[in-house]
Design a protein around this motif. Structure first.
Motif, PDB file in Angstrom:
ATOM      1  N   ASP A   1       0.812  -1.219   0.000  1.00 44.85           N
ATOM      2  CA  ASP A   1       0.000   0.000   0.000  1.00 44.85           C
ATOM      3  C   ASP A   1       0.844   1.268   0.000  1.00 44.85           C
ATOM      4  N   GLN A   2       2.172   1.128   0.064  1.00 44.38           N
ATOM      5  CA  GLN A   2       3.049   2.300   0.082  1.00 44.38           C
ATOM      6  C   GLN A   2       3.537   2.698  -1.313  1.00 44.38           C
ATOM      7  N   PHE A   3       3.334   1.819  -2.292  1.00 48.56           N
ATOM      8  CA  PHE A   3       3.824   2.087  -3.641  1.00 48.56           C
ATOM      9  C   PHE A   3       3.114   3.314  -4.207  1.00 48.56           C
ATOM     10  N   GLN A   4       3.902   4.257  -4.727  1.00 48.00           N
ATOM     11  CA  GLN A   4       3.330   5.530  -5.188  1.00 48.00           C
ATOM     12  C   GLN A   4       3.017   5.534  -6.685  1.00 48.00           C
ATOM     13  N   GLY A   5       3.411   4.467  -7.379  1.00 40.89           N
ATOM     14  CA  GLY A   5       3.067   4.372  -8.786  1.00 40.89           C
ATOM     15  C   GLY A   5       1.693   3.755  -8.968  1.00 40.89           C
ATOM     16  N   VAL A   6       1.458   3.210 -10.136  1.00 41.13           N
ATOM     17  CA  VAL A   6       0.173   2.568 -10.450  1.00 41.13           C
ATOM     18  C   VAL A   6       0.252   1.087 -10.098  1.00 41.13           C
ATOM     19  N   THR A   7      -0.738   0.592  -9.355  1.00 41.59           N
ATOM     20  CA  THR A   7      -0.810  -0.818  -8.988  1.00 41.59           C
ATOM     21  C   THR A   7      -2.038  -1.438  -9.656  1.00 41.59           C
ATOM     22  N   MET A   8      -1.822  -2.571 -10.344  1.00 42.96           N
ATOM     23  CA  MET A   8      -2.933  -3.243 -11.027  1.00 42.96           C
ATOM     24  C   MET A   8      -2.873  -4.740 -10.782  1.00 42.96           C
ATOM     25  N   HIS A   9      -4.032  -5.367 -10.833  1.00 44.55           N
ATOM     26  CA  HIS A   9      -4.125  -6.825 -10.775  1.00 44.55           C
ATOM     27  C   HIS A   9      -4.597  -7.313 -12.134  1.00 44.55           C
ATOM     28  N   SER A  10      -4.101  -8.489 -12.550  1.00 46.44           N
ATOM     29  CA  SER A  10      -4.485  -9.021 -13.856  1.00 46.44           C
ATOM     30  C   SER A  10      -5.989  -9.236 -13.971  1.00 46.44           C
ATOM     31  N   GLY A  11      -6.647  -9.525 -12.849  1.00 53.00           N
ATOM     32  CA  GLY A  11      -8.079  -9.778 -12.858  1.00 53.00           C
ATOM     33  C   GLY A  11      -8.928  -8.525 -12.730  1.00 53.00           C
ATOM     34  N   ALA A  12      -8.284  -7.352 -12.596  1.00 54.83           N
ATOM     35  CA  ALA A  12      -9.022  -6.082 -12.502  1.00 54.83           C
ATOM     36  C   ALA A  12      -8.192  -5.011 -13.205  1.00 54.83           C
ATOM     37  N   TRP A  13      -8.004  -5.205 -14.500  1.00 52.96           N
ATOM     38  CA  TRP A  13      -7.081  -4.390 -15.290  1.00 52.96           C
ATOM     39  C   TRP A  13      -7.647  -2.993 -15.537  1.00 52.96           C
ATOM     40  N   ASN A  14      -6.759  -2.000 -15.402  1.00 41.68           N
ATOM     41  CA  ASN A  14      -7.127  -0.619 -15.697  1.00 41.68           C
ATOM     42  C   ASN A  14      -6.721  -0.317 -17.140  1.00 41.68           C
ATOM     43  N   GLU A  15      -7.703  -0.321 -18.029  1.00 44.47           N
ATOM     44  CA  GLU A  15      -7.409  -0.173 -19.453  1.00 44.47           C
ATOM     45  C   GLU A  15      -6.997   1.246 -19.836  1.00 44.47           C
ATOM     46  N   SER A  16      -7.125   2.189 -18.915  1.00 42.76           N
ATOM     47  CA  SER A  16      -6.753   3.575 -19.220  1.00 42.76           C
ATOM     48  C   SER A  16      -5.256   3.832 -19.031  1.00 42.76           C
ATOM     49  N   ILE A  17      -4.551   2.881 -18.443  1.00 42.81           N
ATOM     50  CA  ILE A  17      -3.125   3.077 -18.165  1.00 42.81           C
ATOM     51  C   ILE A  17      -2.300   2.735 -19.405  1.00 42.81           C
ATOM     52  N   ASP A  18      -1.443   3.669 -19.793  1.00 44.68           N
ATOM     53  CA  ASP A  18      -0.542   3.469 -20.924  1.00 44.68           C
ATOM     54  C   ASP A  18       0.815   3.008 -20.399  1.00 44.68           C
TER      55      ASP A  18
ATOM     56  N   THR B   1       8.528  -0.696  -1.938  1.00 45.98           N
ATOM     57  CA  THR B   1       8.795   0.665  -1.496  1.00 45.98           C
ATOM     58  C   THR B   1       7.924   1.633  -2.281  1.00 45.98           C
ATOM     59  N   ALA B   2       8.114   2.906  -2.042  1.00 46.65           N
ATOM     60  CA  ALA B   2       7.343   3.920  -2.757  1.00 46.65           C
ATOM     61  C   ALA B   2       7.679   3.946  -4.236  1.00 46.65           C
ATOM     62  N   THR B   3       8.898   3.498  -4.580  1.00 45.20           N
ATOM     63  CA  THR B   3       9.355   3.636  -5.967  1.00 45.20           C
ATOM     64  C   THR B   3       9.658   2.306  -6.656  1.00 45.20           C
ATOM     65  N   GLY B   4       9.397   1.171  -5.996  1.00 47.80           N
ATOM     66  CA  GLY B   4       9.687  -0.107  -6.637  1.00 47.80           C
ATOM     67  C   GLY B   4       9.658  -1.264  -5.649  1.00 47.80           C
ATOM     68  N   ILE B   5      10.490  -2.278  -5.918  1.00 47.49           N
ATOM     69  CA  ILE B   5      10.517  -3.466  -5.064  1.00 47.49           C
ATOM     70  C   ILE B   5      11.946  -3.769  -4.624  1.00 47.49           C
ATOM     71  N   ILE B   6      12.036  -4.532  -3.542  1.00 47.87           N
ATOM     72  CA  ILE B   6      13.318  -5.094  -3.092  1.00 47.87           C
ATOM     73  C   ILE B   6      13.138  -6.600  -3.077  1.00 47.87           C
ATOM     74  N   ASP B   7      13.979  -7.305  -3.849  1.00 46.27           N
ATOM     75  CA  ASP B   7      13.793  -8.745  -3.976  1.00 46.27           C
ATOM     76  C   ASP B   7      14.444  -9.506  -2.828  1.00 46.27           C
ATOM     77  N   ASN B   8      14.358 -10.840  -2.862  1.00 44.60           N
ATOM     78  CA  ASN B   8      14.846 -11.663  -1.759  1.00 44.60           C
ATOM     79  C   ASN B   8      16.371 -11.653  -1.642  1.00 44.60           C
ATOM     80  N   ALA B   9      17.079 -11.147  -2.660  1.00 44.69           N
ATOM     81  CA  ALA B   9      18.539 -10.980  -2.578  1.00 44.69           C
ATOM     82  C   ALA B   9      18.900  -9.565  -2.141  1.00 44.69           C
ATOM     83  N   ASN B  10      17.885  -8.817  -1.692  1.00 43.72           N
ATOM     84  CA  ASN B  10      18.041  -7.438  -1.208  1.00 43.72           C
ATOM     85  C   ASN B  10      18.466  -6.478  -2.321  1.00 43.72           C
ATOM     86  N   VAL B  11      18.094  -6.809  -3.544  1.00 42.57           N
ATOM     87  CA  VAL B  11      18.374  -5.949  -4.687  1.00 42.57           C
ATOM     88  C   VAL B  11      17.124  -5.132  -5.010  1.00 42.57           C
TER      89      VAL B  11
END
Length: 573
Positions: free
Chosen positions: A162-179, A334-344
């Motif tokens: 819930d902290q991600f500041q970009g656009v979040t979508m699920h495949s089962g509830a796609w936002n067709e307006s997002i380019d 995070t607000a700007t992306g993800i941190i994977d299991n290798a801490n990258v």
């Protein structure tokens, strides 16, 4: 009932929740075979189609040949290509509903919030709300749950989602307006939806990070390769229906010959595993990339433990320069992306969760049966029902594709038809006898579950894998029918009434009526209908009935080969 002819039809009120493939099939069959009924279908969406109304992500299509993703009795000659898009499939169900006048039963934009059994009255009380916030209140004699197991999006349980500041979508509830053009995208999931999205958006985005927990078996096309049908082919299907029937039967015969590869350590499992490894290695070699290790795309578990995917273009997309593959999991968002299991860290403008649906079988609203038992609570730890259809202590209640269904081994729409037939046999008894309530006996369900668990242990579905067949993980047996789709359909072809607890209103023999038959009261009926020139009646033995019903020419063994355009042979193993 005593004042009417034998088996007179009393009024029957049915509520069906969901106007997807299951709800429409039930409505069609009910309308075709019954009189004196009232049917209401409550649908949360604005139209029919269920999962095919909701799923609109890029590249969304059925991986089953389109001509076989139809009801058995309702072919569609003008499908435009071998594997139809979600839009075209939704159109099929919309056309089906329109053709048979099924919209008349539907109330769209209506969400059910609860269903409560009133044992003294023998009815279900339904409550909900409409799209304007108004209250829904209804009663019915029989309740049909056709909400499906692929209807509630399952979001990943990741810290910071819930902290991600970009656009979040699920495949089962796609936002067709997002380019997505030129964007940095993170895609979580590599099931059928994830792979279709990957292939479609990879050429558009500037950077794509794909996160998968484990590889999945890639089959290639489940039938012939994707292509457009020519106008000549479509016209031939329209003008010569038998040519389309032959095509459908050939594909279905192949699919119905595959169950033995689902058995652990069977020769068929060994053969298909070798074939797929050979195919995947060939794709890796053809891609010419060194950035993708075999372990990222060749699973260690048995073929079929997790639902296989066609994977057309999947490896090619993964090896593209703008794609980064993470095999593992997301530690944090995070607000700007993800941190994977290798801490990258991986930057992203858009986060796409192709993480599937809630397949726990828990209904999305309280369904309270005898003594107020809530099915949500009963199925919290593990869902267990009767033949994927009914539940103890839930009287006059059916569910389409309940727990232990043949999703992994049967044709989905054909199984739906068989389930609808089963339900309507019970509806017929309720309507023509003075039944108050029916539900499967608890001891029958417990004994059935023990048998199914024993049998599923012999299949690849008991291997260790991350699969939506296992909503509670590997600690609980997969919630699947441990036999073929044909096996399941034969199992439910007759109702075992001895497995049910049936209670009556007054005398159980009131249905005998006033001494007259239905024939005697219908001026159009032949009073000597049983006189004939030869015995053309239904065979009474199960095997004999099946032999007559399934008589035909079986495909030769060499035609019943693994998915893909060429048969298995020794050099492929």
């Amino acid at each position: 009932m005593k004042g009417n002819p034998i088996r007179s039809e009393r009024p029957m009120r049915i509520v069906c929740i969901g106007a997807g493939a299951s709800g429409l099939c039930f409505a069609y069959k009910l309308q075709r075979s019954f009189h004196n009924f009232n049917l209401t279908i409550y649908e949360k969406n604005a139209n029919v189609g269920g999962v095919w109304f909701n799923n609109r992500y890029p590249g969304c299509e059925c991986d089953y040949e389109a001509h076989n993703y139809t009801y058995s009795f309702e072919p569609k000659a003008d499908y435009s290509r071998v594997y139809a898009s979600s839009t075209e499939i939704h159109g099929y169900f919309e056309d089906f509903a329109r053709k048979y006048g099924l919209h008349r039963y539907c109330k769209f934009g209506h969400r059910i919030l609860s269903a409560d059994w009133q044992d003294d009255l023998g009815v279900w009380r339904i409550e909900g709300e409409d799209q304007n916030g108004g209250t829904i209140k209804a009663e019915c004699d029989i309740l049909i749950n056709a909400t499906g197991i692929l209807s509630s999006c399952k979001w990943p349980d990741i810290v910071g989602l819930d902290q991600f500041q970009g656009v979040t979508m699920h495949s089962g509830a796609w936002n067709e307006s997002i380019d997505l053009t030129g964007k940095k995208v993170c895609l979580i999931g590599n099931g059928s939806s994830g792979q279709q999205i990957l292939k479609s958006i990879q050429p558009l985005v500037s950077q794509l990070t794909v996160v998968i927990r484990q590889p999945t078996w890639i089959f290639g096309p489940f039938g012939e390769p994707q292509r457009e049908y020519s106008n000549e082919e479509i016209q031939n299907f329209k003008n010569h229906p038998t040519s389309l029937t032959t095509k459908r039967k050939q594909f279905e015969s192949r699919v119905n010959s595959y169950f033995e590869f689902c058995l652990k350590d069977s020769p068929q499992q060994k053969q298909i595993r070798g074939h797929l490894i050979h195919q995947i290695q060939g794709k890796l070699a053809a891609a010419g990339s060194t950035k993708l290790d075999e372990s990222a795309v060749i699973p260690s578990y048995g073929v079929g433990c997790r639902r296989p995917t066609p994977g057309v273009g999947y490896i090619e997309a993964l090896t593209s320069p703008n794609v980064t593959l993470v095999v593992g999991h997301v530690n944090k968002i995070t607000a700007t992306g993800i941190i994977d299991n290798a801490n990258v860290g991986h930057k992203a403008d858009i986060l796409i969760c192709a993480t599937g649906f809630d397949t726990s079988y828990q209904p999305p609203f309280p369904i309270r049966g005898v003594n107020g038992k809530n099915l949500q609570d009963e199925w919290r730890e593990r869902a267990s029902g009767y033949l994927a259809l009914a539940v103890p202590d839930m009287p006059n209640y059916f569910v389409f594709y309940g727990p232990n269904n043949p999703f992994a081994s049967g044709a989905f729409l054909i199984t739906i038809e068989a389930q609808a037939d089963y339900m309507l046999k019970m509806c017929n008894r309720w309507q023509t006898e003075n039944i108050h309530a029916f539900s499967p006996k608890k001891e029958a369900v417990e004994e059935l579950q023990l048998y199914l668990d024993t049998q599923v242990a012999k299949t690849v579905w008991s291997d260790t894998c991350n699969s939506w067949y296992k909503p509670k993980g590997n600690a609980v047996p997969a919630s699947l029918w441990p036999g073929s789709g044909l096996h399941y359909m034969e199992a439910i072809s007759d109702v075992r009434y001895e497995d049910y607890s049936i209670r009556y209103k007054g005398s159980r023999f009131a249905w005998l009526g006033n001494g007259l038959s239905q024939v005697e009261t219908d001026p159009e009926c032949d009073l000597a209908y049983y006189i004939r020139e030869r015995d053309d009646g239904t065979y009474l033995g199960q095997r004999k009935r099946l032999q007559v019903a399934t008589a035909g020419t079986r495909l030769k063994p060499e035609s019943l080969h693994v998915f893909g355009p060429r048969p298995l042979n020794e050099d492929a193993v």
